[in-house]
Scaffold this motif. Structure first.
Motif, mmCIF file in Angstrom:
data_model
loop_
_atom_site.group_PDB
_atom_site.id
_atom_site.type_symbol
_atom_site.label_atom_id
_atom_site.label_comp_id
_atom_site.label_asym_id
_atom_site.label_seq_id
_atom_site.Cartn_x
_atom_site.Cartn_y
_atom_site.Cartn_z
ATOM 1 N N GLN A 70 41.774 37.260 45.098
ATOM 2 C CA GLN A 70 42.896 38.342 44.661
ATOM 3 C C GLN A 70 44.140 38.072 44.360
ATOM 4 N N GLU A 71 44.691 36.896 45.009
ATOM 5 C CA GLU A 71 45.839 36.164 44.516
ATOM 6 C C GLU A 71 45.909 35.701 43.249
ATOM 7 N N ARG A 72 44.612 35.188 43.055
ATOM 8 C CA ARG A 72 44.726 34.346 41.664
ATOM 9 C C ARG A 72 44.459 35.483 40.425
ATOM 10 N N SER A 73 43.522 36.515 40.907
ATOM 11 C CA SER A 73 43.285 37.267 39.837
ATOM 12 C C SER A 73 44.129 38.509 39.688
ATOM 13 N N GLY A 74 45.074 38.785 40.624
ATOM 14 C CA GLY A 74 46.143 39.743 40.743
ATOM 15 C C GLY A 74 45.536 41.240 40.616
ATOM 16 N N SER A 75 44.087 41.133 41.263
ATOM 17 C CA SER A 75 43.547 42.386 41.507
ATOM 18 C C SER A 75 42.507 42.376 42.686
ATOM 19 N N GLY A 76 42.251 43.668 43.096
ATOM 20 C CA GLY A 76 41.546 43.824 44.346
ATOM 21 C C GLY A 76 41.891 44.783 45.230
ATOM 22 N N PRO A 77 41.265 45.097 46.304
ATOM 23 C CA PRO A 77 41.504 46.094 47.303
ATOM 24 C C PRO A 77 43.052 45.786 47.996
ATOM 25 N N PHE A 98 35.209 45.757 42.848
ATOM 26 C CA PHE A 98 36.073 44.741 42.079
ATOM 27 C C PHE A 98 34.979 43.663 41.846
ATOM 28 N N PRO A 99 34.184 43.733 40.751
ATOM 29 C CA PRO A 99 32.932 42.811 40.714
ATOM 30 C C PRO A 99 33.593 41.292 40.443
ATOM 31 N N GLY A 100 34.793 41.171 39.786
ATOM 32 C CA GLY A 100 35.405 39.861 39.637
ATOM 33 C C GLY A 100 35.790 39.270 40.807
ATOM 34 N N VAL A 101 36.282 40.075 41.845
ATOM 35 C CA VAL A 101 36.610 39.418 42.775
ATOM 36 C C VAL A 101 35.379 39.300 44.057
ATOM 37 N N ALA A 102 34.397 40.089 43.934
ATOM 38 C CA ALA A 102 33.063 39.997 44.621
ATOM 39 C C ALA A 102 32.268 38.515 44.360
ATOM 40 N N ALA A 103 32.508 38.293 42.807
ATOM 41 C CA ALA A 103 31.782 37.103 42.463
ATOM 42 C C ALA A 103 32.452 35.821 42.977
#
Lengths: 218, 156
Positions: free
Chosen positions: B55-62, B86-91
């Protein structure tokens, strides 16, 4: 900056309120062992629960004391009829029925107990106890952080006292158990009573007992 | 123990205990740094730490949403398509499915978020969400004490 003990006490009050509301118990409390060696409530959510302190101090036994002395969780389906503590019922508030206690530790040593009660008999299950132990771990971390933040607070002193003197007290209990063929609870109760009667601290008396024991012919 | 090691030790132990109280598989912590950026701080296990780092890297997530909106964010399955998941975070987190992110508030501002997670997808129950909010209060108590700030000051 001088930090008053009321700061940490206020936080612990809030923490105990949370345990009370979170799990829907009738009441909850946090006890610590003081300089007299007696378990005293630092926080209690209600007067009924607070009667546990006075009753146990008076008869010298009970679920919270057992929790502390054995350093393990203790539960009672109905403390009013529990054969382990037959004299407790007459001193307890009638609404205090099912009781569970878990030790609160600092540095791996017990310094107090977290207790909850229900106003009807209740079979505590493993999950209840595990959750209460986890909650005690949260309180331990609040205390650990507070101790590092303010070592001179009154509470820190009180907790530190328990940490410093538990070893000597335990050694004295062990000595008395061997010498007089007593259980740990009997030895601790006797030590505490003698300290109170002679207006001395339990730790000082324990040190005396050990010194006397060391002077006896082997 | 150094101050940093002490901080990490206390935070990790607190997260473990909070997850146990809620009955979740794990818990993880995100805090806002001095530059108002969310920073992964810790987790009860590798999955939790990966969840925060992703989440920190992507800037998205719950957790990021919880911080931005100052409200609880309930994700039943991280793998679901946006906006439910958040499939990107899930991956990047493998074992994490259901996530409950609760904002951490101190002195009327949001200082971070506390994530509870489970390894199977499920719906978060209102009682769990309420409990998560109360447990977040306890996390703030620990953080404040570690920071040597109030609650241990200003009450004399």
């Amino acid at each position: 900056m001088t930090v008053p003990a009321t700061g940490i006490v206020h936080q612990l009050e809030r923490a105990v309120e949370v345990v009370d509301t979170l799990f829907g118990y009738a009441g909850a409390g946090l006890m610590f062992v003081g300089e007299s060696g007696e378990l005293r409530y630092l926080v209690a959510t209600d007067d009924a629960g607070r009667s546990l302190e006075g009753a146990q101090l008076h008869v010298g036994q009970g679920p919270c004391m057992s929790t502390y002395e054995n350093d393990s969780a203790v539960t009672s389906f109905d403390v009013q009829t529990d054969p382990r503590w037959p004299k407790l019922a007459e001193l307890l508030h009638p609404e205090v029925r099912a009781v569970a206690g878990v030790p609160v530790r600092l540095g791996g040593e017990p310094v107090g107990t977290l207790n909850v009660y229900q106003s009807a008999p209740y079979h505590w299950n493993e999950s209840d106890v595990r959750t209460l132990q986890a909650y005690a771990h949260v309180i331990e971390q609040i205390l650990t952080a507070a101790m590092a933040a303010e070592e001179k607070s009154a509470l820190a002193d009180q907790l530190q006292y328990a940490l410093d003197y538990r070893v000597v007290i335990e050694r004295a209990i062990g000595y008395l158990m061997g010498k007089h063929d007593l259980t740990a609870a009997q030895a601790f109760t006797g030590l505490r009573k003698k300290a109170r009667d002679s207006r001395r601290r339990v730790s000082d008396l324990a040190a005396e007992v050990l010194a006397e024991g060391a002077g006896e012919p082997g | 123990m150094t101050h940093g090691a002490h901080f990490t030790h206390v935070v990790d132990r607190t997260l473990n205990a909070l997850a146990e109280v809620l009955g979740a598989d794990g818990a993880a912590l995100m805090l806002i740094d001095d530059h108002d950026r969310p920073r992964a701080v810790g987790g009860t296990d590798a999955d939790g730490r990966r969840l925060e780092l992703a989440q920190e890297r992507s800037g998205s997530g719950p957790s990021i949403e919880s911080l931005a909106r100052d409200e609880d964010v309930l994700i039943n399955d991280l793998y679901a398509e946006r906006p439910s998941g958040f499939p990107g975070v899930a991956a990047q987190t493998y074992g994490v499915r259901a996530v409950l992110s609760v904002p951490l508030r101190a002195d009327d501002r949001v200082i971070g978020s506390l994530d509870f997670y489970d390894r199977v997808s499920h719906e978060w129950q209102p009682a769990e969400v309420r409990a998560g909010g109360r447990l977040a209060e306890l996390m703030v108590m620990v953080l404040k004490a570690l920071a040597h700030k109030s609650p241990f000051s200003g009450q004399s």
